[in-house]
Design an enzyme around this catalytic site. Structure first.
Site: not given
Ligand code: 2HA
Ligand code: ZN
Length: 274
Positions: A116, A140, A142, A170, A211
């Protein structure tokens, strides 16, 4: 002494580990980039090696020219970062045209920056401009509750922002601009990177359907805290609808306006209310 003793590297590793402990980084999920300050570059420079080749990026981020970033590696597991940071992490320098990078430290096992990375650089570019250089982090992860909501709510900034704001008092204070949402797209470079960076002009957090989430912040505390707050609100929202009681009571739009006034939230995005 080594690069790993630098306070910024320690803070970076701690954030990765905190994310792992939250359960946001299964397998090789997620990535983190941090734009070093000039003082941090000066402190760490003695550990840098400038002999790697430049790698073209397919994008041009002129305002990031000659900046240095700490980045997670492609295929690396957050679970392992605290154990072997030098293998899992790297420092990269952006060239003077802003269209290529080279690794100057880390990736001791030969990894390359996260898949990414182009998304991160576009987001850094937009955020550096929008915050006058204040924001240094793109993160980033998940987290599962927010991803669950992408199967339930309309994929709009309005639906997500108001659901999250109305669940915890909040939330409008932590993310007064709201959150952006990207419909399902192929991860990596390309359309999703461009779409996310467009939304980052307005928002500090962008949800990726089915995602995960991208957030930006000035410090590790702020970026981690933003991801954490959004995920917690999403979890409570999910718990509530699972109990079948959602319609009974939430913070109202009038109460949200009151919060915005009481806390003088100049960035509060009234257009996301009814
Ligand atoms: O790095 O999360 O979106 C692995 C991920 C790709
Ligand atoms: Zn990801």
């Amino acid at each position: 002494m080594s690069m790993l003793d630098a306070e910024v590297v320690q803070e970076y590793i701690r954030m990765c580990d905190d994310g792992w402990l939250q359960g946001w980084h299964e397998r090789n999920a997620g990535n983190l980039t941090y734009r070093l300050t000039e003082a941090e570059v000066e402190e760490c420079e003695i550990y840098f090696d400038y002999t790697d080749d430049w790698v073209e990026m397919d994008i041009s981020v002129e305002n990031l020219a000659e900046e240095f970033f700490i980045t997670t590696g492609a295929g690396k597991y957050f679970r392992n970062i605290a154990l072997d940071a030098e293998d899992c992490l790297g420092v990269v320098e952006i060239n003077e045209d802003g269209d290529a990078y080279r690794v100057v430290w880390g990736f001791s096992g030969g990894a390359v920056p996260t898949s990414e990375f182009p998304s991160h650089m576009l987001n850094h570019s937009i955020k550096k401009e929008a915050t006058d250089g204040l924001n240094r982090i793109i993160y980033h992860a998940h987290p599962e509750a927010i991803v669950s909501l992408t199967s339930i709510l309309p994929l709009t900034a309005k639906a997500f922002s108001s659901a999250l704001w109305r669940t915890i008092t909040e939330c409008p204070i932590v993310f007064p601009a709201g959150v952006g949402v990207v419909e399902w797209m192929m991860p990596g470079a390309g359309e999703i990177a461009v779409k996310t960076s467009e939304l980052m002009e307005t928002f500090d957090a962008v949800v990726w359907a089915a995602h995960g989430m991208f957030v930006s912040g000035a410090t590790f505390d702020l970026a981690f805290g933003l991801m954490h707050t959004i995920e917690k609100s999403a979890r409570i929202y999910l718990n509530t609808i699972s109990a079948g009681k959602r319609s009974l009571r939430t913070i109202t739009d009038t109460q949200l306006r009151d919060i915005a006034e009481t806390f003088d939230l100049v960035d509060f995005n009234y257009s996301l209310l009814d």
